[in-house]
Design a protein around this motif. Sequence first.
Motif, PDB file in Angstrom:
ATOM      1  N   GLY A  35       0.815  -1.217   0.000  1.00 14.78           N
ATOM      2  CA  GLY A  35       0.000   0.000   0.000  1.00 14.78           C
ATOM      3  C   GLY A  35       0.843   1.258   0.000  1.00 14.78           C
ATOM      4  N   LEU A  36       1.927   1.237   0.766  1.00 14.96           N
ATOM      5  CA  LEU A  36       2.826   2.400   0.840  1.00 14.96           C
ATOM      6  C   LEU A  36       3.496   2.650  -0.509  1.00 14.96           C
ATOM      7  N   VAL A  37       4.000   1.610  -1.139  1.00 13.27           N
ATOM      8  CA  VAL A  37       4.665   1.760  -2.441  1.00 13.27           C
ATOM      9  C   VAL A  37       3.669   2.212  -3.508  1.00 13.27           C
ATOM     10  N   GLU A  38       2.438   1.744  -3.409  1.00 11.70           N
ATOM     11  CA  GLU A  38       1.403   2.148  -4.362  1.00 11.70           C
ATOM     12  C   GLU A  38       0.981   3.605  -4.139  1.00 11.70           C
ATOM     13  N   THR A  39       0.845   4.005  -2.874  1.00  9.25           N
ATOM     14  CA  THR A  39       0.427   5.374  -2.541  1.00  9.25           C
ATOM     15  C   THR A  39       1.515   6.392  -2.857  1.00  9.25           C
ATOM     16  N   CYS A  40       2.775   6.002  -2.637  1.00 13.32           N
ATOM     17  CA  CYS A  40       3.917   6.901  -2.847  1.00 13.32           C
ATOM     18  C   CYS A  40       4.848   6.305  -3.914  1.00 13.32           C
ATOM     19  N   PRO A  41       4.535   6.488  -5.191  1.00 10.79           N
ATOM     20  CA  PRO A  41       5.334   5.860  -6.255  1.00 10.79           C
ATOM     21  C   PRO A  41       6.785   6.369  -6.328  1.00 10.79           C
ATOM     22  N   LYS A  42       7.076   7.536  -5.739  1.00 13.65           N
ATOM     23  CA  LYS A  42       8.433   8.086  -5.788  1.00 13.65           C
ATOM     24  C   LYS A  42       9.267   7.704  -4.563  1.00 13.65           C
ATOM     25  N   ILE A  43       8.732   6.832  -3.726  1.00 17.14           N
ATOM     26  CA  ILE A  43       9.416   6.479  -2.482  1.00 17.14           C
ATOM     27  C   ILE A  43      10.800   5.873  -2.759  1.00 17.14           C
ATOM     28  N   GLU A  44      11.781   6.284  -1.971  1.00 22.83           N
ATOM     29  CA  GLU A  44      13.154   5.795  -2.126  1.00 22.83           C
ATOM     30  C   GLU A  44      13.613   5.002  -0.910  1.00 22.83           C
ATOM     31  N   VAL A  45      13.121   5.385   0.281  1.00 24.46           N
ATOM     32  CA  VAL A  45      13.576   4.750   1.518  1.00 24.46           C
ATOM     33  C   VAL A  45      12.399   4.498   2.450  1.00 24.46           C
ATOM     34  N   ILE A  46      12.357   3.274   3.005  1.00 21.51           N
ATOM     35  CA  ILE A  46      11.437   2.951   4.088  1.00 21.51           C
ATOM     36  C   ILE A  46      12.312   2.592   5.276  1.00 21.51           C
ATOM     37  N   GLN A  47      12.107   3.298   6.372  1.00 18.95           N
ATOM     38  CA  GLN A  47      12.893   3.057   7.577  1.00 18.95           C
ATOM     39  C   GLN A  47      12.012   2.409   8.635  1.00 18.95           C
ATOM     40  N   LEU A  48      12.553   1.378   9.285  1.00 13.39           N
ATOM     41  CA  LEU A  48      11.836   0.666  10.343  1.00 13.39           C
ATOM     42  C   LEU A  48      12.709   0.564  11.575  1.00 13.39           C
ATOM     43  N   PRO A  49      12.102   0.572  12.770  1.00 14.08           N
ATOM     44  CA  PRO A  49      12.889   0.315  13.981  1.00 14.08           C
ATOM     45  C   PRO A  49      13.491  -1.089  13.934  1.00 14.08           C
ATOM     46  N   LYS A  50      14.584  -1.273  14.660  1.00 18.79           N
ATOM     47  CA  LYS A  50      15.322  -2.535  14.651  1.00 18.79           C
ATOM     48  C   LYS A  50      14.422  -3.735  14.950  1.00 18.79           C
ATOM     49  N   SER A  51      13.562  -3.612  15.947  1.00 21.46           N
ATOM     50  CA  SER A  51      12.716  -4.742  16.342  1.00 21.46           C
ATOM     51  C   SER A  51      11.725  -5.129  15.240  1.00 21.46           C
ATOM     52  N   TYR A  52      11.267  -4.174  14.443  1.00 22.80           N
ATOM     53  CA  TYR A  52      10.326  -4.465  13.362  1.00 22.80           C
ATOM     54  C   TYR A  52      11.047  -4.996  12.125  1.00 22.80           C
ATOM     55  N   MET A  53      12.291  -4.616  11.976  1.00 21.82           N
ATOM     56  CA  MET A  53      13.078  -4.998  10.812  1.00 21.82           C
ATOM     57  C   MET A  53      13.190  -6.524  10.708  1.00 21.82           C
ATOM     58  N   ARG A  54      13.299  -7.185  11.859  1.00 21.34           N
ATOM     59  CA  ARG A  54      13.471  -8.639  11.869  1.00 21.34           C
ATOM     60  C   ARG A  54      12.218  -9.380  11.414  1.00 21.34           C
ATOM     61  N   THR A  55      11.072  -8.708  11.407  1.00 20.01           N
ATOM     62  CA  THR A  55       9.813  -9.372  11.057  1.00 20.01           C
ATOM     63  C   THR A  55       9.418  -9.182   9.594  1.00 20.01           C
ATOM     64  N   VAL A  56      10.235  -8.459   8.831  1.00 26.05           N
ATOM     65  CA  VAL A  56       9.928  -8.226   7.414  1.00 26.05           C
ATOM     66  C   VAL A  56      10.227  -9.492   6.628  1.00 26.05           C
ATOM     67  N   SER A  57       9.274  -9.913   5.813  1.00 27.71           N
ATOM     68  CA  SER A  57       9.435 -11.154   5.053  1.00 27.71           C
ATOM     69  C   SER A  57      10.445 -10.991   3.918  1.00 27.71           C
ATOM     70  N   LYS A  58      11.018 -12.102   3.526  1.00 28.64           N
ATOM     71  CA  LYS A  58      11.985 -12.118   2.427  1.00 28.64           C
ATOM     72  C   LYS A  58      11.323 -11.658   1.127  1.00 28.64           C
ATOM     73  N   SER A  59      10.052 -12.024   0.942  1.00 24.75           N
ATOM     74  CA  SER A  59       9.356 -11.628  -0.290  1.00 24.75           C
ATOM     75  C   SER A  59       9.198 -10.107  -0.375  1.00 24.75           C
ATOM     76  N   ILE A  60       8.971  -9.461   0.753  1.00 25.75           N
ATOM     77  CA  ILE A  60       8.867  -7.991   0.764  1.00 25.75           C
ATOM     78  C   ILE A  60      10.228  -7.363   0.484  1.00 25.75           C
ATOM     79  N   GLU A  61      11.282  -7.936   1.053  1.00 30.42           N
ATOM     80  CA  GLU A  61      12.628  -7.423   0.781  1.00 30.42           C
ATOM     81  C   GLU A  61      12.930  -7.489  -0.714  1.00 30.42           C
ATOM     82  N   ILE A  62      12.581  -8.602  -1.347  1.00 31.95           N
ATOM     83  CA  ILE A  62      12.808  -8.768  -2.790  1.00 31.95           C
ATOM     84  C   ILE A  62      11.938  -7.797  -3.586  1.00 31.95           C
TER      85      ILE A  62
END
Length: 135
Positions: A35-62
């Motif tokens: 939703g974020l990438v769709e809403t903001c097509p010019k997005i360059e960086v998404i920043q997450l706190p360290k604790s949330y970073m570990r829960t991001v799926s591999k498919s989202i990273e790709i």
Amino acid sequence: MKIRVVSSREEIFTLNPNERLVHLAFRPSNKDIFGLVETCPKIEVIQLPKSYMRTVSKSIEIFLQMQRVQLLEGDVWGHRKDINEYYAIPYSVIEKIKDMKIEGKATEEIEKKVSRESKLNPGMVAYILTKETPV
């Protein structure tokens, strides 16, 4: 340079489409990231706190790599969302990065020193280095 702080899922769809840097202050689902990438097509960086970073799926990273969006770990220290929806990276930090680059310091050295002094993570310092001081 400003980072848009988003503190809830509902806020994603009210963002300005021109946002380039976004800090998510909640644990995002895959749907939230899409939703974020769709809403903001010019997005360059998404920043997450360290604790949330570990829960991001591999498919989202790709997916983010394919969209050329950097996923960075970091925090917005001392920021109060009720006062301002943006976290401004201090001008002094950007100037310090520029000065060190002019002095010919290595990128790794700049990232390490500035992140230690400013509480910005090295990835964000690297982003600022490429955006604010083009080679």
